[in-house]
Write a protein that holds these residues in place. Structure first.
Motif, mmCIF file in Angstrom:
data_model
loop_
_atom_site.group_PDB
_atom_site.id
_atom_site.type_symbol
_atom_site.label_atom_id
_atom_site.label_comp_id
_atom_site.label_asym_id
_atom_site.label_seq_id
_atom_site.Cartn_x
_atom_site.Cartn_y
_atom_site.Cartn_z
ATOM 1 N N ILE A 102 0.868 -1.174 0.000
ATOM 2 C CA ILE A 102 0.000 0.000 0.000
ATOM 3 C C ILE A 102 0.906 1.224 0.000
ATOM 4 C CG2 ILE A 102 -1.778 1.254 1.265
ATOM 5 C CD1 ILE A 102 -2.712 -1.363 2.418
ATOM 6 N N VAL A 103 0.945 1.957 -1.124
ATOM 7 C CA VAL A 103 1.864 3.072 -1.281
ATOM 8 C C VAL A 103 1.330 3.996 -2.374
ATOM 9 C CG1 VAL A 103 3.307 1.922 -3.009
ATOM 10 C CG2 VAL A 103 4.326 3.653 -1.514
ATOM 11 N N ASP A 104 1.782 5.235 -2.343
ATOM 12 C CA ASP A 104 1.486 6.157 -3.435
ATOM 13 C C ASP A 104 2.441 5.836 -4.583
ATOM 14 O OD1 ASP A 104 1.405 8.364 -5.194
ATOM 15 O OD2 ASP A 104 0.779 9.700 -3.581
ATOM 16 N N PRO A 105 1.945 5.370 -5.739
ATOM 17 C CA PRO A 105 2.851 4.966 -6.821
ATOM 18 C C PRO A 105 3.712 6.107 -7.331
ATOM 19 C CG PRO A 105 0.564 4.987 -7.570
ATOM 20 C CD PRO A 105 0.527 5.161 -6.104
ATOM 21 N N GLY A 106 3.166 7.339 -7.334
ATOM 22 C CA GLY A 106 3.960 8.479 -7.770
ATOM 23 C C GLY A 106 5.124 8.751 -6.836
ATOM 24 N N HIS A 107 4.881 8.644 -5.527
ATOM 25 C CA HIS A 107 5.954 8.842 -4.564
ATOM 26 C C HIS A 107 7.007 7.743 -4.673
ATOM 27 C CE1 HIS A 107 3.381 11.517 -1.671
ATOM 28 N NE2 HIS A 107 3.702 12.121 -2.805
ATOM 29 N N LEU A 108 6.577 6.500 -4.835
ATOM 30 C CA LEU A 108 7.541 5.404 -4.958
ATOM 31 C C LEU A 108 8.385 5.571 -6.214
ATOM 32 C CD1 LEU A 108 8.714 2.779 -3.940
ATOM 33 C CD2 LEU A 108 6.856 1.548 -5.099
ATOM 34 N N ASP A 109 7.786 6.018 -7.300
ATOM 35 C CA ASP A 109 8.538 6.248 -8.526
ATOM 36 C C ASP A 109 9.576 7.356 -8.315
ATOM 37 O OD1 ASP A 109 8.539 5.789 -11.659
ATOM 38 O OD2 ASP A 109 8.610 7.960 -11.324
ATOM 39 N N GLN A 110 9.184 8.422 -7.626
ATOM 40 C CA GLN A 110 10.119 9.517 -7.369
ATOM 41 C C GLN A 110 11.259 9.060 -6.461
ATOM 42 O OE1 GLN A 110 8.290 12.992 -5.730
ATOM 43 N NE2 GLN A 110 10.223 14.107 -5.514
ATOM 44 N N ILE A 111 10.965 8.225 -5.474
ATOM 45 C CA ILE A 111 12.011 7.712 -4.587
ATOM 46 C C ILE A 111 13.035 6.901 -5.383
ATOM 47 C CG2 ILE A 111 12.450 6.094 -2.688
ATOM 48 C CD1 ILE A 111 9.701 6.951 -1.544
ATOM 49 N N LEU A 112 12.549 5.990 -6.203
ATOM 50 C CA LEU A 112 13.455 5.171 -7.015
ATOM 51 C C LEU A 112 14.256 6.022 -7.990
ATOM 52 C CD1 LEU A 112 10.991 2.220 -7.762
ATOM 53 C CD2 LEU A 112 12.910 2.182 -6.176
ATOM 54 N N TRP A 113 13.597 7.012 -8.585
ATOM 55 C CA TRP A 113 14.258 7.867 -9.564
ATOM 56 C C TRP A 113 15.395 8.657 -8.908
ATOM 57 C CZ3 TRP A 113 12.903 8.084 -14.787
ATOM 58 C CH2 TRP A 113 13.583 9.037 -15.552
ATOM 59 N N ASN A 114 15.134 9.219 -7.725
ATOM 60 C CA ASN A 114 16.175 10.001 -7.040
ATOM 61 C C ASN A 114 17.348 9.124 -6.607
ATOM 62 O OD1 ASN A 114 14.545 12.181 -7.375
ATOM 63 N ND2 ASN A 114 14.129 12.532 -5.208
ATOM 64 N N LEU A 115 17.061 7.908 -6.129
ATOM 65 C CA LEU A 115 18.143 7.022 -5.702
ATOM 66 C C LEU A 115 19.021 6.601 -6.874
ATOM 67 C CD1 LEU A 115 16.313 4.750 -3.089
ATOM 68 C CD2 LEU A 115 18.052 6.474 -2.619
ATOM 69 N N CYS A 116 18.407 6.246 -7.990
ATOM 70 C CA CYS A 116 19.195 5.835 -9.160
ATOM 71 C C CYS A 116 19.946 7.016 -9.768
ATOM 72 C CB CYS A 116 18.274 5.197 -10.200
ATOM 73 S SG CYS A 116 17.549 3.624 -9.671
ATOM 74 N N THR A 117 19.342 8.202 -9.739
ATOM 75 C CA THR A 117 20.030 9.390 -10.239
ATOM 76 C C THR A 117 21.226 9.725 -9.370
ATOM 77 O OG1 THR A 117 17.930 10.245 -11.102
ATOM 78 C CG2 THR A 117 19.725 11.817 -10.846
ATOM 79 N N ASN A 118 21.078 9.576 -8.038
ATOM 80 C CA ASN A 118 22.208 9.811 -7.138
ATOM 81 C C ASN A 118 23.347 8.846 -7.409
ATOM 82 O OD1 ASN A 118 21.171 11.975 -5.810
ATOM 83 N ND2 ASN A 118 20.489 10.855 -4.006
ATOM 84 N N ALA A 119 23.016 7.588 -7.705
ATOM 85 C CA ALA A 119 24.059 6.597 -8.000
ATOM 86 C C ALA A 119 24.870 7.015 -9.219
ATOM 87 C CB ALA A 119 23.420 5.230 -8.220
ATOM 88 N N GLN A 120 24.218 7.610 -10.222
ATOM 89 C CA GLN A 120 24.953 8.080 -11.398
ATOM 90 C C GLN A 120 25.710 9.368 -11.107
ATOM 91 O OE1 GLN A 120 21.928 8.195 -14.586
ATOM 92 N NE2 GLN A 120 23.078 6.507 -15.478
ATOM 93 N N LEU A 121 25.094 10.261 -10.296
ATOM 94 C CA LEU A 121 25.720 11.547 -10.018
ATOM 95 C C LEU A 121 27.015 11.391 -9.227
ATOM 96 C CD1 LEU A 121 25.501 14.677 -10.042
ATOM 97 C CD2 LEU A 121 24.213 14.486 -7.905
#
Length: 537
Positions: free
Chosen positions: A425-444
């Motif tokens: 049970i989660v907000d799909p938009g928030h979960l997508d943003q969390i994953l996006w920020n974590l993967c972007t940080n890994a590249q940054l």
């Protein structure tokens, strides 16, 4: 209907108030020192005084020095508390009457104006003695003053004595003794009895029940242990924090929580040590203890939910951040838009040199960075309402991987997803943003061409969905991990310091938990999503 106090209660109240003690003796002696200091200062420092020692200066000095010595001896005897308090109390008053009378004689007798010192001494004496003792000392004082005046009449002459003033002083001594022991004391006792009746509105049993109810309803956990470590009292909040809801009393603190017992022992060895939270193994709950020693060799342990304290602290920081972001949007974003627009117009100029074009690219890149910081702050302060639903996490992860690789031009082996059928049970938009920020940080924070990101999803023993995002980059040190989720903390020169803070806030909005785990190589983040029971709590 009010109830009249009994004769026994009245006498008990009287006896409990008017009893001399060491504190009273100490105060009397301080008053005596002050009087002697004033008399000595007037006699030795004033050249024009016509009262002190006028009849016999040598006798006045001898009496004054003897009085000072006696007072200093009283300081020592009061400190040693020998002889008894009653013996010293009466002895001091005898000496006061005798030496004040000698000072009066050496200064001209009753006409010297030192008689009020006897009145003040008797008034103070009457406050902490019985009526018969007060009248006894009034009689002794009157007799000593009368003898002093008779000696003046015999030795010097009739002009040196004033028996009328002596009679007035004696009458005043008896009047002071009566006023201070009968009407004044009766009024004080009446107030004392009335106050005692007002304080007994609740009996002992009611007060005990009220105390128990207050302790039971406290937001903080309360545990009281004796010297041996046995739990004497524990409220419901402490039971909930330590997962001991159904543990029957009595029990030892070791049975309640081993970690708490270790903290108690450490605090007894080092009372000034820094208080740190500990984790309850059975629940994973972070608890902040506070140890308060009790008078009967026991200890009061106050327990608070450390997670809740941190949340309150973060809410205060967010409130300050919200006020700041409104000013930032107006004061920074508008001139920043004008600068960006000017850069675009200059770029369109046909006669632009190559070096100038490079400088414009630098300016454009930094304006975009500033704009990204402002967007992060505004996004943090204006968080949208959570729209939770039952989400198929494995499907969402697969769609996310394809979209992320497509937008960043990554091959399929740079971002892998390993998952089993999971839902949460989660907000799909928030979960997508969390994953996006974590993967972007890994590249940054690593070389984006060589870094490999692995997303692993499974279901824990408690039926919670767990997502781990692991990369093979340079990793995160222990010092950086301690401050990783703090706002405006960044380990990269191009970072805003808000990415991971926003991620944690989004997780808390969805009642999820994120943590950065130690890893031999690269960074490792674990997200534990909420299940139905957590969302209903």
């Amino acid at each position: 209907m009010s109830e009249r106090p009994s004769a026994e209660g009245y006498r008990a109240a009287t006896d409990s108030v008017h009893i001399p003690d060491w504190h009273v003796l100490r105060l009397f002696n301080q008053y005596r020192l002050l009087v002697l200091l004033v008399l000595g200062s007037v006699y030795f420092l004033s050249e024009n005084q016509l009262t002190l020692g006028t009849r016999n200066g040598g006798l006045f000095i001898a009496a004054l020095v003897g009085y000072v010595i006696a007072t200093l001896v009283f300081v020592l005897t009061i400190h040693l508390r020998k002889p008894t308090v009653n013996t010293q109390f009466f002895l001091q008053n005898y000496i006061d009457i005798l030496l004040i009378s000698v000072l009066m004689y050496a200064s001209g007798g009753i006409q010297s104006g030192l008689g009020p010192l006897l009145l003040i001494n008797l008034a103070l004496f009457s406050q902490v003695s019985s009526a018969r003792h007060a009248f006894l000392f009034a009689a002794i004082g009157s007799l000593v003053v009368l003898v002093e005046e008779l000696l003046s009449n015999i030795i010097i002459g009739t002009y040196a004595s004033d028996f009328e003033a002596t009679a007035v002083l004696g009458a005043l001594l008896f009047a002071i003794a009566w006023v201070m022991t009968v009407p004044v004391r009766r009024a004080m006792n009446r107030q004392l009895v009335n106050a005692s009746h007002s304080r007994v509105g609740l009996n002992v049993e009611q007060i005990a029940q009220l105390n128990e109810e207050i302790i039971r309803e406290l937001d903080s956990g309360v545990v009281v242990i004796d010297k041996a470590g046995n739990v004497q009292l524990i409220n419901d909040t402490a039971r909930g924090l330590l997962a001991a809801e159904f543990m029957p009393m009595p029990f030892h603190l070791r049975q309640l929580c081993e970690e708490l017992l270790n903290n108690v022992n450490a605090s007894e060895l080092s009372p000034n040590r820094e208080i740190r939270p500990f984790t309850v193994e059975s629940t994973g709950q972070s608890v902040l203890p506070q140890f308060i020693p009790l008078s009967q060799s026991g200890m009061l342990i106050k327990l608070d939910d450390h997670t809740h304290i941190l949340q309150q602290f973060q809410q205060l920081k967010l409130a300050s951040l919200g006020r700041m972001s409104a000013s930032m949007a107006h004061e920074i974003r508008n001139p920043l838009g004008a600068i960006s627009h000017a850069v675009q117009l200059i770029e369109e100029s046909p006669g632009l040199a190559a070096n100038d074009a490079n400088l414009l690219q630098i300016a454009k890149r930094h304006t975009q960075r500033i704009n990204r910081i402002i967007e992060d702050v505004l996004q943090l302060s204006n968080r949208q309402q959570v729209r939770t639903s039952v989400v198929s996490v494995d499907t969402l992860l697969s769609d996310f991987a394809q979209r992320f690789c497509s937008e960043h031009n990554l091959s399929a082996d740079k971002l892998t997803v390993r998952t089993e059928p999971c839902s949460a049970i989660v907000d799909p938009g928030h979960l997508d943003q969390i994953l996006w920020n974590l993967c972007t940080n890994a590249q940054l924070h690593n070389d984006s061409d060589n870094v490999v990101i692995d997303i692993h999803c499974w279901q824990s023993e408690r039926a919670a969905t767990v997502i781990e995002i692991v990369d093979n980059g340079k990793g995160i040190s222990d010092m950086e991990r301690a401050n990783l989720f703090e706002p405006f903390y960044s380990t990269h020169h191009a970072g805003t310091g808000l990415g991971l803070f926003i991620i944690r806030e989004l997780c808390e909005l969805n009642k999820a938990h994120i943590e950065c785990l130690p890893s031999e190589s690269g960074a490792r983040f674990r997200i534990t999503l909420a299940h139905a029971q957590d969302m209903a709590a």
